[in-house]
Design a protein around this motif. Sequence first.
Motif, mmCIF file in Angstrom:
data_model
loop_
_atom_site.group_PDB
_atom_site.id
_atom_site.type_symbol
_atom_site.label_atom_id
_atom_site.label_comp_id
_atom_site.label_asym_id
_atom_site.label_seq_id
_atom_site.Cartn_x
_atom_site.Cartn_y
_atom_site.Cartn_z
ATOM 1 N N ILE A 40 24.212 43.826 23.650
ATOM 2 C CA ILE A 40 25.545 43.381 23.254
ATOM 3 C C ILE A 40 26.641 44.164 23.997
ATOM 4 C CG2 ILE A 40 26.015 44.851 21.224
ATOM 5 C CD1 ILE A 40 26.508 41.036 21.283
ATOM 6 N N VAL A 41 26.462 45.462 24.198
ATOM 7 C CA VAL A 41 27.511 46.205 24.923
ATOM 8 C C VAL A 41 27.551 45.776 26.393
ATOM 9 C CG1 VAL A 41 27.634 48.185 23.364
ATOM 10 C CG2 VAL A 41 26.015 48.222 25.292
ATOM 11 N N LEU B 11 26.999 42.741 27.346
ATOM 12 C CA LEU B 11 27.749 41.479 27.307
ATOM 13 C C LEU B 11 29.249 41.752 27.170
ATOM 14 C CD1 LEU B 11 25.351 39.334 25.127
ATOM 15 C CD2 LEU B 11 26.122 38.776 27.448
ATOM 16 N N GLU B 12 29.599 42.773 26.402
ATOM 17 C CA GLU B 12 31.018 43.133 26.298
ATOM 18 C C GLU B 12 31.561 43.535 27.675
ATOM 19 O OE1 GLU B 12 30.812 46.020 22.687
ATOM 20 O OE2 GLU B 12 32.736 44.978 22.600
ATOM 21 N N GLN C 132 37.023 38.787 32.717
ATOM 22 C CA GLN C 132 38.427 38.576 32.355
ATOM 23 C C GLN C 132 39.356 39.562 33.062
ATOM 24 O OE1 GLN C 132 37.776 38.438 27.862
ATOM 25 N NE2 GLN C 132 38.879 36.542 28.272
ATOM 26 N N ALA D 194 32.038 40.536 29.867
ATOM 27 C CA ALA D 194 33.249 39.779 29.519
ATOM 28 C C ALA D 194 34.485 40.486 30.074
ATOM 29 C CB ALA D 194 33.351 39.635 28.001
ATOM 30 N N ARG E 75 40.573 42.480 26.432
ATOM 31 C CA ARG E 75 41.232 41.471 25.581
ATOM 32 C C ARG E 75 40.823 41.654 24.120
ATOM 33 N NH1 ARG E 75 42.482 36.953 29.183
ATOM 34 N NH2 ARG E 75 42.880 38.016 31.163
ATOM 35 N N ASN E 76 40.303 42.824 23.793
ATOM 36 C CA ASN E 76 39.834 43.032 22.425
ATOM 37 C C ASN E 76 40.971 42.869 21.422
ATOM 38 O OD1 ASN E 76 37.238 45.635 22.731
ATOM 39 N ND2 ASN E 76 37.354 43.581 23.560
#
Lengths: 378, 378, 378
Positions: C332-333, C335-336, C343, C339, C347-348
């Motif tokens: 998951i990190v 994937l963060e 981008q 992203a 954009r959190n």
Amino acid sequence: MSQSTSAAATAAETCSSPDPSDMQTPQPTAVDIRRVHADPDNWYPVAWSHELARGKTIGTRYAGQPIALVRPMEGSVFALEDRCAHRQVPLSLGTVEGEAVQCCYHGWAYGRSGRCIDVPYLGKGKLPNGVRTYPCREAAGLIFIFPGAPEKAESVPFPTLGSVEDPAYKTRRFGRQVACHYSFMHENLMDMNHQFMHMKQMGKMKPRFLGGKDEPRLVEARYTFARTSGKQPWGEAIIFGEKRDNSERYAHRDVMTIRTEYPYQTLRIASEGEPPVMDLWIVYVPQDKDELTCRVFGLLSIRRPKLRFALDMAWPFLIAFTERIFREDRDIVELEQAAWNAQGGDRNQEVFPVINSLRRLLLRCGIQPDQPKTDAAA
Amino acid sequence: MSQSTSAAATAAETCSSPDPSDMQTPQPTAVDIRRVHADPDNWYPVAWSHELARGKTIGTRYAGQPIALVRPMEGSVFALEDRCAHRQVPLSLGTVEGEAVQCCYHGWAYGRSGRCIDVPYLGKGKLPNGVRTYPCREAAGLIFIFPGAPEKAESVPFPTLGSVEDPAYKTRRFGRQVACHYSFMHENLMDMNHQFMHMKQMGKMKPRFLGGKDEPRLVEARYTFARTSGKQPWGEAIIFGEKRDNSERYAHRDVMTIRTEYPYQTLRIASEGEPPVMDLWIVYVPQDKDELTCRVFGLLSIRRPKLRFALDMAWPFLIAFTERIFREDRDIVELEQAAWNAQGGDRNQEVFPVINSLRRLLLRCGIQPDQPKTDAAA
Amino acid sequence: MSQSTSAAATAAETCSSPDPSDMQTPQPTAVDIRRVHADPDNWYPVAWSHELARGKTIGTRYAGQPIALVRPMEGSVFALEDRCAHRQVPLSLGTVEGEAVQCCYHGWAYGRSGRCIDVPYLGKGKLPNGVRTYPCREAAGLIFIFPGAPEKAESVPFPTLGSVEDPAYKTRRFGRQVACHYSFMHENLMDMNHQFMHMKQMGKMKPRFLGGKDEPRLVEARYTFARTSGKQPWGEAIIFGEKRDNSERYAHRDVMTIRTEYPYQTLRIASEGEPPVMDLWIVYVPQDKDELTCRVFGLLSIRRPKLRFALDMAWPFLIAFTERIFREDRDIVELEQAAWNAQGGDRNQEVFPVINSLRRLLLRCGIQPDQPKTDAAA
């Protein structure tokens, strides 16, 4: 403004009197055709229906935008920006709960409208902003989205999908990722002089260019063919529903009509006064942000013979035959893209007028490099 | 302007009195040697003859330029820009027809001169521009091109290829792609202090630097060696044609002469008054546009012993031995290139005068970053 | 300046009254947290002790700096810049001779101080400059360096490494390369609402946020949990030393305390008045220059039960359990990070106050993009 270029002549004859400036030098367009982006204000397929089961979500994309398609247990498919508003991880890795999708990481949930409807550890009154949503429709086994300005979605016509719904035809659904700008695909299909490349599959096919159309949103080319050597392949016999030798009686009998009706492309083969024996609908959907890769979605419909069952029997041969043709096409357009990359731009020296018409069409209907997209989120 | 640095001294002695500024700091050259391009106004091999059969075409390259080599059924090899003038796909994927090559995509054909001589669907009077052609020669199993200004090709001397044509020698042809600037290769071979690195293959070899030459287009270094520990490897015994122990009688007996005669390099081993037992001719041909990879073409000639047949028997051992040495060299120069990449430039602190001479040679004979190439098409 | 946010409330309640600006929009920080570099003026582990045998050298790195660790046959480990001063090839490919390392290429030798102490072919009086050296310490099976200003190394406190030295605990050493900025790792561990993601491994765990601390160099969060469905996994039973059902008696019984004490992180689980059953010390060491990958070094200490031997028996299950959890976190990190790359920035939309405190901590203790590092060589 429509203008039909009537010509029952060979390509050589046709080509013998265009503007010389068109012939001898690369086209002096101000804009590199490979930098022109597809117009997002159209309906584009982004997945096959069978890829998305009930109660599931999958990730897809359009021109660099990640898109989560969600099919609830009940109701129609919807399409969201595939990035959780919280930490931007893909929503398509989440789970479908009722008519919402819940992010896999901290459980934020989004409804059909893209609005965030639940953060498990937060008061309901304080819900944060949600994600973008796309107009979405499903037809003929394809899931379409409208990536442009949502308010235009209703007024932009949804495409007619060839003969896929006509029971007189059997349809092959096909497609792949191809590492090139969509314009190479349009040009490849429309310039039938490239039959030269398929010689091993098709025999030597002499094309005759009959003329075409050049309209604001449409370019068309019509051809006939004669096989001058080699044998008819099985695949072609299946399409025509008959075995043919290379005699005069078959030469230039059927007309192939190729049309780019922006942004889609069609190819039909028909004898005069008969319905098409083959009807192809195809589109090339930009994948990355620079639109230098595309995903093909094709519907290849073959008219069933009187013995309808015969086509089903022959189907595996047709698939193998078309796969070989598509692979040759894919290889060559990827080489064209690679040359463009290496040279840093378009160096084409195009001499065939209909292809130059096509390029102008893709240019005027597409989004030029410095021109802002109407696409709201871009 | 030629100046011979005569010195029968150990490298340590030789090195004990150069200009201190040369010793303690990186060389303050205005230009980074790894950004200097090879001078295209020379003959470079781009393929082995055996790679190109009669009636075939293959693709190769020089410094980012794709090149199609064509060997017609009759007549000599010719070299064209490997990009169809029409849509820039590789001509080397096409077919050879007579003395022409025909593009695989739409069938455009090009002759030996690079002129487009046929577009199957176009009137003959309207033929479009063709592609670039390269002067091309074949010698000693190598196909050479002249990538620079074509009018200079006749006047630039074609290289002498070591002892490859001398029947007293047996030659191994070898080479590979190496991921480094060609200058690392020249420096590696000329600095025999790197025998330290081959200790496992060679035993401990103490080099003695005898001196060299520093001329406008040539740098030379001469060495002798003594093995201070370890055993003579089989490969070396084959080269010398005899088994040797580490005793005084063999120490410093043979002279190794390494020469960069721009842009080629040679290495010869010989006893006084004798012909060389080994004669290597080698060149490092830039592959990519930035010239940070090269392809090696090497001709390693070993003098046949009186029992000529013996060398043929021993050949597989020689190949295995040289392969191990080359691999160690390849690994280290690729690490040098990787360090250059990571640091964004040259940080070498070179203390060996002959290597600094070599660097100046490569600099003055090469094309400096801001200097335009005479290469017409670049 | 220390402020303890006391709150024995559910996260939802806790979150119901923060500053609304904190809730609805991305945090308006002037600086993108993922561009902030770790402060090099700290002790960072760069290898496990077992990776470096006596008389050997290995290569490692910190934030793009290649580092050679050298363990002489006698004496402590030392750390040098992993680039020979001569031609920048890795010293870690060399050989250890006494208290020096000798480069594999031309044999230059460097001592503990980084000074060049021998060039085999050069007079001793003329030795060139050496390489950078790093303060280096070994503790609890880890080799640490101090990558910042060397003169600060003595005054900067060396970290306390959890319970690794306490015989009442058994420790698992673990870690991997993770393709993300270290800040994602800190945030992942501190936000226990992400238990949602581990549902398959852990059952449905409802976290309750008890409050935390927000100090100049420390942020702390405390939680309890109740399992609302699913079964207790084996791994958790091993940690607690007992099998537990989902009844009220176990709900919210143990407190989990997660702390970022810059630049390290710890996680402890303990019942009131008891020593921790689990004590994790972990750090995320930047690997590349942009610090968008990190290497994890973790010390996971589990308190031994009365039957001390039982933990050793259960150890393989604990390893398998923690591996599954770590893999989900790693995925998951990454994937963060992907992203963020796509981008082009952060954009959190973070709504959890303790995570916003943590981000401010990492920002003020780290090196901001335009702020010069004290790191001497950078």
